[in-house]
Design a protein around this motif. Structure first.
Motif, PDB file in Angstrom:
ATOM      1  N   ALA A 149       0.815  -1.216   0.000  1.00 50.47           N
ATOM      2  CA  ALA A 149       0.000   0.000   0.000  1.00 50.47           C
ATOM      3  C   ALA A 149       0.846   1.263   0.000  1.00 50.47           C
ATOM      4  CB  ALA A 149      -0.933   0.010   1.215  1.00 50.47           C
ATOM      5  N   LEU A 150       2.071   1.194   0.497  1.00 53.88           N
ATOM      6  CA  LEU A 150       2.879   2.402   0.627  1.00 53.88           C
ATOM      7  C   LEU A 150       3.198   3.078  -0.710  1.00 53.88           C
ATOM      8  CD1 LEU A 150       5.188   1.447   3.611  1.00 53.88           C
ATOM      9  CD2 LEU A 150       3.539   3.332   3.518  1.00 53.88           C
ATOM     10  N   PRO A 151       3.467   2.339  -1.804  1.00 50.76           N
ATOM     11  CA  PRO A 151       3.684   3.048  -3.078  1.00 50.76           C
ATOM     12  C   PRO A 151       2.483   3.891  -3.502  1.00 50.76           C
ATOM     13  CG  PRO A 151       4.527   0.819  -3.233  1.00 50.76           C
ATOM     14  CD  PRO A 151       3.786   0.895  -1.929  1.00 50.76           C
ATOM     15  N   GLY A 152       1.273   3.388  -3.286  1.00 53.51           N
ATOM     16  CA  GLY A 152       0.093   4.177  -3.611  1.00 53.51           C
ATOM     17  C   GLY A 152      -0.047   5.399  -2.736  1.00 53.51           C
ATOM     18  N   GLN A 153       0.336   5.266  -1.462  1.00 52.48           N
ATOM     19  CA  GLN A 153       0.306   6.427  -0.570  1.00 52.48           C
ATOM     20  C   GLN A 153       1.280   7.506  -1.044  1.00 52.48           C
ATOM     21  OE1 GLN A 153      -1.870   6.813   1.745  1.00 52.48           O
ATOM     22  NE2 GLN A 153      -2.080   5.076   3.117  1.00 52.48           N
ATOM     23  N   MET A 154       2.458   7.061  -1.509  1.00 50.20           N
ATOM     24  CA  MET A 154       3.431   8.023  -2.010  1.00 50.20           C
ATOM     25  C   MET A 154       2.923   8.728  -3.264  1.00 50.20           C
ATOM     26  SD  MET A 154       6.137   8.550  -0.221  1.00 50.20           S
ATOM     27  CE  MET A 154       6.571   9.669  -1.529  1.00 50.20           C
ATOM     28  N   THR A 155       2.329   7.986  -4.176  1.00 48.47           N
ATOM     29  CA  THR A 155       1.801   8.579  -5.409  1.00 48.47           C
ATOM     30  C   THR A 155       0.738   9.611  -5.086  1.00 48.47           C
ATOM     31  OG1 THR A 155       2.259   6.566  -6.669  1.00 48.47           O
ATOM     32  CG2 THR A 155       0.629   8.078  -7.583  1.00 48.47           C
ATOM     33  N   ALA A 156      -0.157   9.276  -4.162  1.00 50.59           N
ATOM     34  CA  ALA A 156      -1.226  10.207  -3.790  1.00 50.59           C
ATOM     35  C   ALA A 156      -0.663  11.455  -3.124  1.00 50.59           C
ATOM     36  CB  ALA A 156      -2.215   9.504  -2.864  1.00 50.59           C
ATOM     37  N   LEU A 157       0.351  11.272  -2.270  1.00 50.49           N
ATOM     38  CA  LEU A 157       0.945  12.425  -1.599  1.00 50.49           C
ATOM     39  C   LEU A 157       1.583  13.381  -2.598  1.00 50.49           C
ATOM     40  CD1 LEU A 157       1.890  13.896   0.995  1.00 50.49           C
ATOM     41  CD2 LEU A 157       3.950  12.467   0.916  1.00 50.49           C
TER      42      LEU A 157
END
Length: 497
Positions: free
Chosen positions: A62-70
């Motif tokens: 999930a962390l890559p998606g969190q980075m993209t959204a940020l």
């Protein structure tokens, strides 16, 4: 790739693991401190995964998606050293609302060189049930405080405004804030370790070397996938949550080539008004985990692998829910997705593949008012068993694949809660018989030592007793919970032979 760069990957992996260890050592809640329901990772300045800890794949994916959204909300040139960012919105890269990401930008000599990131399951962020995992939720607004990517502090400290926001929405704000502080502290320690690497390589040398690492992982992955090239394979699995919802299917069409792994989920069921939907981070976690099992333990585990994964996700489906779908129990669905993807891969690379693992580790949230007048709330994860393999039986009472949390010791439960654990035992024979048996599930019996303890159970196929319709346990009455993998989801290895 040079030996020096491979050593650099090991240093970065070690830094992510050190960050994870500090998170486990400083977290307050048992679900993080004991069950290790958290994950840590490092990212490049452009948001690509650079290194990750040995943690729960469900969270790491999930962390890559969190980075993209940020980065979509806060471009890198707007960020400043010492800032803290948080998010938990499932529809902006997250998982479910209790999982809050804490991300810190890392600067060296005034230049942004990367990010530290962690994800931790917090004890309560509001919603209609204590623990923020209401099994009867029909929309996400019932599940708790929803945080889009947001700037949450400066000087490596959470702002008072964020603290006030958490305090106003959580039943146990002290525990949540302490765990958030642990995430920030772990990130700060990683920043210090990162600076030692920069001292050795210089900023320019570090940026160049990490770019080579990502490219090398991509080349390795494409070569491994190319060796497994073949026809498209298909698999179907799913859940049977209850009679009103009917069966919910996960459909996978998978093809591997030197161009990458394409996983098409077309045909999967539409999302439902129940919290077992999952968002896009779920199938990505499952496919990422499956890819790593193919690549083996010596693979470079970074964003180069992710470059080779291509997912086709139908909108507003159980595998890619759209707002306002409830998602708090999404682990059930992600485990079904993982089993489906692994079943497809077993057709391509059958050697050494075990039978399916238990479909779900059950989550129980206990809450109430203590003798001191303070509210208590703690979450326990009860595991099932691992599937039997070609070389031996599956492990008993253990979390597996994307959800490999640890069991919470009985002593911790009894120390933190007005409960006594009367029994904690293996449910013998529940894993299925065969040449090599599947791993057995768990049965636990709790005795309430106080009146009015609220119990929220998230899972499927479990059984519980001695609760009234509101989920409240009365004093001196036992609560029995079984997590027993069924033969369909945790069969023996004979099905593969």
């Amino acid at each position: 790739m040079s030996t020096a760069n491979r050593i650099l990957q090991l240093r970065l992996d070690g830094l992510a693991e050190t960050m994870q260890r500090m998170l486990l050592d400083t977290a307050v809640s048992p679900v993080a401190r004991e069950a290790a329901d958290c994950a840590s990772a490092l990212f490049t300045a452009s948001g690509e995964l650079l290194a990750m800890s040995d943690a729960i794949p469900l969270l790491l994916g999930a962390l890559p998606g969190q980075m993209t959204a940020l980065l979509a909300c806060y471009p890198p040139d707007t960020m400043r050293e010492g800032e803290v960012y948080i998010a938990n919105d499932p529809f902006s890269g997250g998982t479910h609302l209790p999982d809050i990401a804490v991300i810190l930008p890392v600067f060296a000599k005034g230049q942004l060189i990367g990010f530290t990131a962690s994800l931790l399951h917090h004890q309560d962020i509001g919603g209609m049930r204590p623990g923020s995992v209401p099994p009867d939720a029909t929309e996400i607004f019932q599940e708790g405080l929803r945080l889009p990517p947001m700037r949450a502090g400066t000087d490596h400290v959470l702002s008072q405004e964020v603290r006030d926001l958490v305090t106003a929405n959580s039943r146990v704000p002290g525990v949540v804030l302490a765990d958030l502080d642990a995430q920030v502290a772990a990130a700060r320690s990683a920043v210090q370790g990162w600076m030692r690497i920069i001292d050795d390589l210089g900023v320019g040398g570090f940026v160049e070397a990490t770019a080579e690492l990502l490219d090398a992982a991509e080349v390795e992955t494409r070569a491994a996938f190319g060796a497994l090239s073949g026809d498209e394979v298909r698999a179907v699995d799913g859940l049977d949550p209850d009679a009103t919802l009917g069966r919910l299917d996960v459909c996978v069409a998978l093809m591997i080539s030197a161009d990458g792994m394409v996983v098409d989920f077309t045909g999967s069921s539409a999302q439902v008004d129940a919290p077992i939907n999952c968002v896009a981070s779920g199938p990505l976690s499952a496919v990422f985990y499956a890819a790593i099992t193919l690549l083996g333990p010596t693979a470079l585990r970074n964003g180069g692998i992710l470059r080779c994964l291509h997912l086709v996700l139908p909108e507003a489906s159980v595998v890619n829910a759209a707002t306002p779908a409830p998602v708090n129990a999404r682990t059930n669905m992600v485990r079904a997705i993982t089993s489906t993807v692994l079943a497809a891969l077993a057709q391509i690379d059958p050697a050494g593949r075990p039978a399916a693992n238990c479909g779900m580790a059950y989550v129980i949230a206990f809450s109430g008012m203590g003798a001191d007048g303070q509210r208590f709330l703690a979450t326990e994860i009860i595991a099932g068993g691992a599937g039997g393999g070609p070389d031996g039986a599956g492990a008993h009472a253990v979390s597996t694949d994307v959800g490999n949390a640890r069991n919470t010791p009985v002593e911790i439960i009894e120390a933190d809660l007005p409960l006594r654990v009367l029994s904690s035992e293996r449910r013998r024979g529940s894993g299925g018989e065969g040449l090599h048996n599947g791993g057995d599930g768990v049965r636990r019996t709790y005795l309430a030592l106080a009146d009015g303890i609220s119990v929220s159970i998230r899972g499927s196929g479990s059984s519980a007793s001695q609760m009234d319709p509101a989920g409240v346990v009365r004093r001196n009455l036992p609560l029995r919970v079984s997590c027993a993998p069924t033969a369909r989801r945790n069969h023996s290895a004979r099905d593969l032979l």
